[in-house]
Motif scaffolding. Sequence first.
Motif, PDB file in Angstrom:
ATOM      1  N   ASP A  74       0.823  -1.220   0.000  1.00 31.69           N
ATOM      2  CA  ASP A  74       0.000   0.000   0.000  1.00 31.69           C
ATOM      3  C   ASP A  74       0.855   1.267   0.000  1.00 31.69           C
ATOM      4  N   HIS A  75       1.944   1.247  -0.752  1.00 30.55           N
ATOM      5  CA  HIS A  75       2.824   2.420  -0.796  1.00 30.55           C
ATOM      6  C   HIS A  75       2.164   3.558  -1.569  1.00 30.55           C
ATOM      7  N   GLN A  76       2.212   4.749  -0.986  1.00 26.91           N
ATOM      8  CA  GLN A  76       1.701   5.940  -1.652  1.00 26.91           C
ATOM      9  C   GLN A  76       2.679   7.095  -1.441  1.00 26.91           C
ATOM     10  N   LEU A  77       2.902   7.864  -2.473  1.00 24.65           N
ATOM     11  CA  LEU A  77       3.734   9.063  -2.395  1.00 24.65           C
ATOM     12  C   LEU A  77       2.981  10.181  -3.101  1.00 24.65           C
ATOM     13  N   VAL A  78       2.539  11.178  -2.337  1.00 26.31           N
ATOM     14  CA  VAL A  78       1.711  12.254  -2.878  1.00 26.31           C
ATOM     15  C   VAL A  78       2.210  13.589  -2.318  1.00 26.31           C
ATOM     16  N   PRO A  79       1.860  14.705  -2.972  1.00 20.83           N
ATOM     17  CA  PRO A  79       2.204  16.012  -2.404  1.00 20.83           C
ATOM     18  C   PRO A  79       1.566  16.165  -1.021  1.00 20.83           C
ATOM     19  N   ALA A  80       2.310  16.764  -0.101  1.00 19.26           N
ATOM     20  CA  ALA A  80       1.831  16.905   1.272  1.00 19.26           C
ATOM     21  C   ALA A  80       0.897  18.097   1.407  1.00 19.26           C
ATOM     22  N   SER A  81      -0.190  17.910   2.142  1.00 21.84           N
ATOM     23  CA  SER A  81      -1.109  19.012   2.392  1.00 21.84           C
ATOM     24  C   SER A  81      -0.621  19.875   3.549  1.00 21.84           C
ATOM     25  N   ASP A  82       0.201  19.278   4.427  1.00 25.74           N
ATOM     26  CA  ASP A  82       0.754  19.991   5.584  1.00 25.74           C
ATOM     27  C   ASP A  82       2.255  20.178   5.406  1.00 25.74           C
ATOM     28  N   ARG A  83       2.762  21.365   5.658  1.00 24.99           N
ATOM     29  CA  ARG A  83       4.205  21.600   5.554  1.00 24.99           C
ATOM     30  C   ARG A  83       4.836  21.513   6.946  1.00 24.99           C
ATOM     31  N   LYS A  84       4.869  20.311   7.444  1.00 23.43           N
ATOM     32  CA  LYS A  84       5.430  20.061   8.773  1.00 23.43           C
ATOM     33  C   LYS A  84       6.096  18.692   8.773  1.00 23.43           C
ATOM     34  N   ARG A  85       7.391  18.671   9.094  1.00 21.74           N
ATOM     35  CA  ARG A  85       8.107  17.398   9.127  1.00 21.74           C
ATOM     36  C   ARG A  85       7.570  16.525  10.267  1.00 21.74           C
ATOM     37  N   VAL A  86       7.082  15.363   9.925  1.00 23.09           N
ATOM     38  CA  VAL A  86       6.647  14.417  10.949  1.00 23.09           C
ATOM     39  C   VAL A  86       6.636  13.011  10.359  1.00 23.09           C
ATOM     40  N   THR A  87       7.199  12.081  11.086  1.00 27.68           N
ATOM     41  CA  THR A  87       7.204  10.675  10.688  1.00 27.68           C
ATOM     42  C   THR A  87       6.649   9.851  11.839  1.00 27.68           C
ATOM     43  N   THR A  88       5.692   8.993  11.537  1.00 27.19           N
ATOM     44  CA  THR A  88       5.091   8.126  12.546  1.00 27.19           C
ATOM     45  C   THR A  88       5.295   6.674  12.139  1.00 27.19           C
ATOM     46  N   VAL A  89       5.943   5.914  13.018  1.00 26.14           N
ATOM     47  CA  VAL A  89       6.117   4.479  12.824  1.00 26.14           C
ATOM     48  C   VAL A  89       5.239   3.783  13.858  1.00 26.14           C
ATOM     49  N   LYS A  90       4.221   3.078  13.387  1.00 20.38           N
ATOM     50  CA  LYS A  90       3.334   2.340  14.275  1.00 20.38           C
ATOM     51  C   LYS A  90       3.693   0.859  14.227  1.00 20.38           C
ATOM     52  N   LEU A  91       4.106   0.326  15.360  1.00 20.11           N
ATOM     53  CA  LEU A  91       4.380  -1.101  15.498  1.00 20.11           C
ATOM     54  C   LEU A  91       3.128  -1.707  16.122  1.00 20.11           C
ATOM     55  N   ILE A  92       2.387  -2.455  15.324  1.00 24.07           N
ATOM     56  CA  ILE A  92       1.015  -2.823  15.685  1.00 24.07           C
ATOM     57  C   ILE A  92       0.877  -4.312  15.979  1.00 24.07           C
ATOM     58  N   GLY A  93       0.254  -4.611  17.105  1.00 25.99           N
ATOM     59  CA  GLY A  93      -0.075  -5.997  17.447  1.00 25.99           C
ATOM     60  C   GLY A  93       1.091  -6.802  17.980  1.00 25.99           C
ATOM     61  N   VAL A  94       1.427  -6.600  19.248  1.00 30.09           N
ATOM     62  CA  VAL A  94       2.499  -7.396  19.863  1.00 30.09           C
ATOM     63  C   VAL A  94       2.111  -8.872  19.819  1.00 30.09           C
ATOM     64  N   LYS A  95       2.984  -9.726  19.340  1.00 32.51           N
ATOM     65  CA  LYS A  95       2.687 -11.153  19.273  1.00 32.51           C
ATOM     66  C   LYS A  95       2.684 -11.750  20.678  1.00 32.51           C
ATOM     67  N   GLU A  96       1.828 -12.735  20.873  1.00 28.85           N
ATOM     68  CA  GLU A  96       1.607 -13.317  22.199  1.00 28.85           C
ATOM     69  C   GLU A  96       2.910 -13.798  22.833  1.00 28.85           C
ATOM     70  N   LYS A  97       3.794 -14.330  22.038  1.00 25.81           N
ATOM     71  CA  LYS A  97       5.072 -14.846  22.552  1.00 25.81           C
ATOM     72  C   LYS A  97       5.849 -13.782  23.304  1.00 25.81           C
ATOM     73  N   TYR A  98       5.763 -12.525  22.826  1.00 22.36           N
ATOM     74  CA  TYR A  98       6.526 -11.430  23.431  1.00 22.36           C
ATOM     75  C   TYR A  98       5.690 -10.599  24.407  1.00 22.36           C
ATOM     76  N   GLN A  99       4.377 -10.726  24.308  1.00 21.21           N
ATOM     77  CA  GLN A  99       3.509  -9.953  25.189  1.00 21.21           C
ATOM     78  C   GLN A  99       3.785 -10.263  26.659  1.00 21.21           C
ATOM     79  N   LYS A 100       4.056 -11.534  26.957  1.00 24.40           N
ATOM     80  CA  LYS A 100       4.280 -11.948  28.339  1.00 24.40           C
ATOM     81  C   LYS A 100       5.540 -11.328  28.937  1.00 24.40           C
ATOM     82  N   SER A 101       6.516 -11.017  28.102  1.00 26.83           N
ATOM     83  CA  SER A 101       7.791 -10.474  28.591  1.00 26.83           C
ATOM     84  C   SER A 101       7.848  -8.953  28.497  1.00 26.83           C
ATOM     85  N   LEU A 102       6.824  -8.348  27.916  1.00 26.51           N
ATOM     86  CA  LEU A 102       6.835  -6.903  27.701  1.00 26.51           C
ATOM     87  C   LEU A 102       6.412  -6.177  28.976  1.00 26.51           C
TER      88      LEU A 102
END
Length: 260
Positions: free
Chosen positions: A144-172
């Motif tokens: 789902d890669h998209q590259l389009v002109p930005a509507s906002d002129r503000k540097r911001v990058t968001t990396v969402k790490l979604i859904g901790v796997k059960e194996k690691y949830q217990k140790s988190l």
Amino acid sequence: MQADLIGRIANTRLPNQQALLPVFEAIVNAIHSCNDLDAGTSSAISIKLIRGRAQSVLPGSGHLNAIESFEIIDSGVGFNEANYRSFQTADSRYRAKIGGKGIGRFLWLVAFDHAHIESTFVDQKGAWMHRSFKLRLTPEGVEDHQLVPASDRKRVTTVKLIGVKEKYQKSLPKSAGVIANRIVEHCLQYFLMGLNSSMSVIDDSDQEKIILMDLFKAQVEAQSASVPIDVSGHGFHIHHLRVRPTYGEGHRLYFCADKR
């Protein structure tokens, strides 16, 4: 030569007790991105803890719902063409000179279901652009890669790490304070040599905000001592630091130079 992402992830080991390592990798990426800004440009990094809503929490009960996802938000240079190309290259040497090994995003898929990235940046021609994509455990990897002109002129990058796997949830860890301490410990050299960006941990359940530089100054720097030494005519400093034993055991020796 092509890289088999599914096979690579299957062969990437991440011990349960190092469940936070993929998050640390994303944070270090954010630090590098902020360091790439022109000198004197202010920047900020936020680490948000996104908790599950499965259980209702009574005020004052002390119960914390498990953390399901993390969001690392920074105001660095972002996923410009060079950084995006490096992201798509297995074992990229793009940041080898500053310690980057090009494997952090593989760890994301070991411990999390997927990652979602959005980035607003200035390209080489000076145009404001917005890039978004998902990283999944599929043959393509980037979707789902998209590259389009930005509507906002503000540097911001968001990396969402979604859904901790059960194996690691217990140790988190569940506590925002414990996670904040472990971030400081993992990124100790950056705090010690002068972090260019403000950095904070934010718990989405109660909006608790922990300023990591304040934490470093109160718990580490306040109990430190610096000793100058001379080695064959070259001056060095040894910083003796006492770090709270919340993660790992034993003494450690770090060699830090040139922001590394």
